[in-house]
Design a protein around this motif. Structure first.
Motif, PDB file in Angstrom:
ATOM      1  N   VAL A   1     -29.351 -80.579 -16.173  1.00 31.98           N
ATOM      2  CA  VAL A   1     -28.338 -80.073 -17.089  1.00 31.98           C
ATOM      3  C   VAL A   1     -29.083 -79.397 -18.231  1.00 31.98           C
ATOM      4  CG1 VAL A   1     -26.363 -80.635 -18.548  1.00 31.98           C
ATOM      5  CG2 VAL A   1     -26.807 -81.986 -16.476  1.00 31.98           C
ATOM      6  N   PHE A   2     -28.771 -78.123 -18.430  1.00 32.73           N
ATOM      7  CA  PHE A   2     -29.467 -77.312 -19.427  1.00 32.73           C
ATOM      8  C   PHE A   2     -28.445 -76.767 -20.415  1.00 32.73           C
ATOM      9  CE2 PHE A   2     -31.333 -73.081 -20.576  1.00 32.73           C
ATOM     10  CZ  PHE A   2     -32.425 -73.560 -21.272  1.00 32.73           C
ATOM     11  N   HIS A   3     -28.591 -77.137 -21.687  1.00 34.18           N
ATOM     12  CA  HIS A   3     -27.735 -76.622 -22.757  1.00 34.18           C
ATOM     13  C   HIS A   3     -28.537 -75.550 -23.484  1.00 34.18           C
ATOM     14  CE1 HIS A   3     -25.122 -80.465 -23.347  1.00 34.18           C
ATOM     15  NE2 HIS A   3     -25.549 -80.375 -22.105  1.00 34.18           N
ATOM     16  N   ILE A   4     -27.919 -74.423 -23.740  1.00 35.21           N
ATOM     17  CA  ILE A   4     -28.588 -73.357 -24.486  1.00 35.21           C
ATOM     18  C   ILE A   4     -27.558 -72.684 -25.375  1.00 35.21           C
ATOM     19  CG2 ILE A   4     -28.299 -71.719 -22.573  1.00 35.21           C
ATOM     20  CD1 ILE A   4     -31.012 -70.478 -23.511  1.00 35.21           C
ATOM     21  N   GLY A   5     -27.946 -72.381 -26.589  1.00 32.55           N
ATOM     22  CA  GLY A   5     -26.973 -71.770 -27.477  1.00 32.55           C
ATOM     23  C   GLY A   5     -27.592 -71.082 -28.673  1.00 32.55           C
ATOM     24  N   MET A   6     -26.728 -70.410 -29.397  1.00 34.69           N
ATOM     25  CA  MET A   6     -27.125 -69.724 -30.618  1.00 34.69           C
ATOM     26  C   MET A   6     -26.122 -70.043 -31.715  1.00 34.69           C
ATOM     27  SD  MET A   6     -25.927 -65.767 -30.109  1.00 34.69           S
ATOM     28  CE  MET A   6     -25.591 -65.462 -31.819  1.00 34.69           C
ATOM     29  N   ARG A   7     -26.615 -69.987 -32.937  1.00 31.47           N
ATOM     30  CA  ARG A   7     -25.761 -70.185 -34.112  1.00 31.47           C
ATOM     31  C   ARG A   7     -25.932 -68.978 -35.014  1.00 31.47           C
ATOM     32  NH1 ARG A   7     -25.450 -71.950 -39.412  1.00 31.47           N
ATOM     33  NH2 ARG A   7     -23.649 -73.274 -39.839  1.00 31.47           N
ATOM     34  N   ILE A   8     -24.846 -68.368 -35.364  1.00 27.90           N
ATOM     35  CA  ILE A   8     -24.877 -67.233 -36.285  1.00 27.90           C
ATOM     36  C   ILE A   8     -24.938 -67.806 -37.694  1.00 27.90           C
ATOM     37  CG2 ILE A   8     -23.671 -65.194 -37.120  1.00 27.90           C
ATOM     38  CD1 ILE A   8     -22.288 -65.105 -34.307  1.00 27.90           C
ATOM     39  N   ASN A   9     -26.067 -67.642 -38.337  1.00 33.75           N
ATOM     40  CA  ASN A   9     -26.245 -68.161 -39.696  1.00 33.75           C
ATOM     41  C   ASN A   9     -25.795 -67.158 -40.758  1.00 33.75           C
ATOM     42  OD1 ASN A   9     -27.308 -70.553 -38.718  1.00 33.75           O
ATOM     43  ND2 ASN A   9     -29.380 -69.749 -38.695  1.00 33.75           N
ATOM     44  N   ASN A  10     -25.805 -65.864 -40.406  1.00 28.57           N
ATOM     45  CA  ASN A  10     -25.382 -64.818 -41.335  1.00 28.57           C
ATOM     46  C   ASN A  10     -24.627 -63.767 -40.528  1.00 28.57           C
ATOM     47  OD1 ASN A  10     -25.207 -62.501 -42.936  1.00 28.57           O
ATOM     48  ND2 ASN A  10     -27.095 -62.993 -44.034  1.00 28.57           N
ATOM     49  N   PHE A  11     -23.303 -63.729 -40.661  1.00 19.92           N
ATOM     50  CA  PHE A  11     -22.483 -62.808 -39.872  1.00 19.92           C
ATOM     51  C   PHE A  11     -22.809 -61.342 -40.155  1.00 19.92           C
ATOM     52  CE2 PHE A  11     -19.694 -66.513 -39.376  1.00 19.92           C
ATOM     53  CZ  PHE A  11     -19.486 -66.446 -38.013  1.00 19.92           C
ATOM     54  N   ARG A  12     -23.232 -61.042 -41.371  1.00 20.29           N
ATOM     55  CA  ARG A  12     -23.537 -59.650 -41.713  1.00 20.29           C
ATOM     56  C   ARG A  12     -24.821 -59.149 -41.073  1.00 20.29           C
ATOM     57  NH1 ARG A  12     -22.650 -60.292 -48.014  1.00 20.29           N
ATOM     58  NH2 ARG A  12     -24.078 -61.949 -47.445  1.00 20.29           N
ATOM     59  N   ALA A  13     -25.659 -60.053 -40.596  1.00 15.60           N
ATOM     60  CA  ALA A  13     -26.939 -59.671 -39.991  1.00 15.60           C
ATOM     61  C   ALA A  13     -26.756 -59.418 -38.498  1.00 15.60           C
ATOM     62  CB  ALA A  13     -27.980 -60.751 -40.241  1.00 15.60           C
ATOM     63  N   VAL A  14     -25.874 -58.482 -38.176  1.00 14.10           N
ATOM     64  CA  VAL A  14     -25.516 -58.198 -36.789  1.00 14.10           C
ATOM     65  C   VAL A  14     -26.752 -57.840 -35.962  1.00 14.10           C
ATOM     66  CG1 VAL A  14     -24.128 -56.699 -35.298  1.00 14.10           C
ATOM     67  CG2 VAL A  14     -23.198 -57.510 -37.471  1.00 14.10           C
ATOM     68  N   ARG A  15     -27.702 -57.118 -36.544  1.00 10.61           N
ATOM     69  CA  ARG A  15     -28.918 -56.732 -35.806  1.00 10.61           C
ATOM     70  C   ARG A  15     -29.732 -57.954 -35.384  1.00 10.61           C
ATOM     71  NH1 ARG A  15     -32.695 -53.100 -38.514  1.00 10.61           N
ATOM     72  NH2 ARG A  15     -33.604 -53.090 -36.447  1.00 10.61           N
ATOM     73  N   SER A  16     -29.563 -59.069 -36.049  1.00 11.15           N
ATOM     74  CA  SER A  16     -30.291 -60.289 -35.689  1.00 11.15           C
ATOM     75  C   SER A  16     -29.605 -61.057 -34.568  1.00 11.15           C
ATOM     76  CB  SER A  16     -30.438 -61.204 -36.906  1.00 11.15           C
ATOM     77  OG  SER A  16     -31.283 -60.617 -37.861  1.00 11.15           O
ATOM     78  N   TRP A  17     -28.282 -61.168 -34.610  1.00 11.74           N
ATOM     79  CA  TRP A  17     -27.606 -62.028 -33.641  1.00 11.74           C
ATOM     80  C   TRP A  17     -26.939 -61.299 -32.480  1.00 11.74           C
ATOM     81  CZ3 TRP A  17     -22.412 -61.349 -33.104  1.00 11.74           C
ATOM     82  CH2 TRP A  17     -21.689 -60.861 -34.195  1.00 11.74           C
ATOM     83  N   TRP A  18     -26.542 -60.039 -32.645  1.00  7.56           N
ATOM     84  CA  TRP A  18     -25.841 -59.339 -31.569  1.00  7.56           C
ATOM     85  C   TRP A  18     -26.672 -59.216 -30.293  1.00  7.56           C
ATOM     86  CZ3 TRP A  18     -21.184 -58.668 -30.067  1.00  7.56           C
ATOM     87  CH2 TRP A  18     -20.866 -57.724 -29.118  1.00  7.56           C
ATOM     88  N   PRO A  19     -27.957 -58.844 -30.351  1.00  7.39           N
ATOM     89  CA  PRO A  19     -28.752 -58.772 -29.113  1.00  7.39           C
ATOM     90  C   PRO A  19     -28.871 -60.131 -28.409  1.00  7.39           C
ATOM     91  CG  PRO A  19     -29.835 -57.565 -30.863  1.00  7.39           C
ATOM     92  CD  PRO A  19     -28.704 -58.333 -31.501  1.00  7.39           C
ATOM     93  N   VAL A  20     -28.947 -61.198 -29.174  1.00  7.20           N
ATOM     94  CA  VAL A  20     -29.019 -62.543 -28.593  1.00  7.20           C
ATOM     95  C   VAL A  20     -27.693 -62.841 -27.888  1.00  7.20           C
ATOM     96  CG1 VAL A  20     -29.336 -64.999 -29.097  1.00  7.20           C
ATOM     97  CG2 VAL A  20     -30.596 -63.289 -30.423  1.00  7.20           C
ATOM     98  N   PHE A  21     -26.604 -62.536 -28.546  1.00  3.00           N
ATOM     99  CA  PHE A  21     -25.265 -62.753 -27.998  1.00  3.00           C
ATOM    100  C   PHE A  21     -25.072 -61.970 -26.700  1.00  3.00           C
ATOM    101  CE2 PHE A  21     -20.713 -61.744 -27.770  1.00  3.00           C
ATOM    102  CZ  PHE A  21     -20.163 -63.010 -27.909  1.00  3.00           C
ATOM    103  N   ARG A  22     -25.582 -60.751 -26.633  1.00  2.00           N
ATOM    104  CA  ARG A  22     -25.403 -59.890 -25.462  1.00  2.00           C
ATOM    105  C   ARG A  22     -26.336 -60.233 -24.311  1.00  2.00           C
ATOM    106  NH1 ARG A  22     -25.599 -53.992 -26.227  1.00  2.00           N
ATOM    107  NH2 ARG A  22     -25.146 -54.196 -24.028  1.00  2.00           N
ATOM    108  N   ALA A  23     -27.454 -60.880 -24.583  1.00  2.00           N
ATOM    109  CA  ALA A  23     -28.431 -61.177 -23.524  1.00  2.00           C
ATOM    110  C   ALA A  23     -27.919 -62.231 -22.549  1.00  2.00           C
ATOM    111  CB  ALA A  23     -29.753 -61.621 -24.139  1.00  2.00           C
ATOM    112  N   MET A  24     -27.218 -63.228 -23.029  1.00  2.00           N
ATOM    113  CA  MET A  24     -26.802 -64.335 -22.160  1.00  2.00           C
ATOM    114  C   MET A  24     -25.880 -63.892 -21.024  1.00  2.00           C
ATOM    115  SD  MET A  24     -27.207 -67.389 -21.196  1.00  2.00           S
ATOM    116  CE  MET A  24     -28.196 -68.069 -22.502  1.00  2.00           C
TER     117      MET A  24
END
Length: 161
Positions: free
Chosen positions: A20-43
Motif C-alpha cells: 500500500v503506497f500513499h503519495i500526495g502533495m499539499r499546496i502551501n501557497n495557492f498563489r505559487a501556481v508555478r510551484s504546485w501546478w506541475p506536481v498536480f499535473r504529473a500524477m
C-alpha cells in the motif's frame, strides 16, 4: 470504480500480500501556481501509464482529497520490488516527474509540500469490509467477494502466520 453500490457485506478478494503506497502533495501557497501546478499535473500521467500496463505492478488506486490544500493517492501494488522498479525506471513517467519536482521544490522555498508512505503487508495481514458500497480501495484493486467466503469476523479474515 463503479458508482453502483454492491448490496451486503463484501471484502477484498486479496489473498496474497500487497503493498500500500500513499503519495500526495499539499499546496502551501495557492498563489505559487508555478510551484504546485506541475506536481498536480504529473500524477494523472503516471496513473494513466500504470493503469494501462498491469505488468508494471500497480493493482489499482484511489484518489482522495483532504480539504482544499491536500491531494493524495492510495495505490495498491503487487510487490515492493515492482513499486521500486517503477520508481527507478528511466523510461517511465515517474523518473522525469520526480527530477522536475525536486528542482521546483528547491526553487519554490516551501510553497508546495510532498509526502509518501509505503506499507508492505503480508498475506493474511489485511482485511477489509465494504457494506453497501461500490468497489472501493483494495476491493476496487482486487475485486470483492462476500465477507463469509473469508470469515464473518475481522479476526477470521486476519490470519497472520
Amino acid at each position: 470504480m463503479s458508482s453502483k453500490p454492491i448490496e451486503g457485506r463484501m471484502t477484498a478478494d486479496a489473498q496474497d500480500g500487497v503493498v500500500v503506497f500513499h503519495i500526495g502533495m499539499r499546496i502551501n501557497n495557492f498563489r505559487a501556481v508555478r510551484s504546485w501546478w506541475p506536481v498536480f499535473r504529473a500524477m494523472p500521467r503516471m496513473l494513466k501509464e500504470l493503469s494501462k500496463d498491469r505488468e508494471i505492478g500497480m493493482l489499482g488506486y484511489q484518489l482522495l482529497f483532504g480539504g482544499t490544500r491536500l491531494v493524495y493517492v492510495v495505490q495498491y501494488w503487487e510487490s515492493q520490488e515492482k513499486l521500486l522498479a517503477y520508481a527507478a525506471a528511466r523510461d517511465k513517467e515517474h523518473r522525469p516527474a520526480w527530477s522536475a519536482f525536486n528542482r521546483r521544490i528547491r526553487e519554490g522555498k516551501g510553497k508546495v509540500g510532498f509526502w509518501h508512505e509505503t506499507f508492505v503487508v503480508r498475506a493474511g495481514a489485511h482485511e477489509a469490509v465494504y457494506v453497501n458500497m461500490p468497489e472501493f480501495g483494495l476491493g476496487a484493486a482486487t475485486g470483492v467477494i462476500p465477507v463469509g467466503r473469508r470469515g464473518d469476523r475481522a479476526a477470521d479474515r486476519l490470519k497472520v502466520a
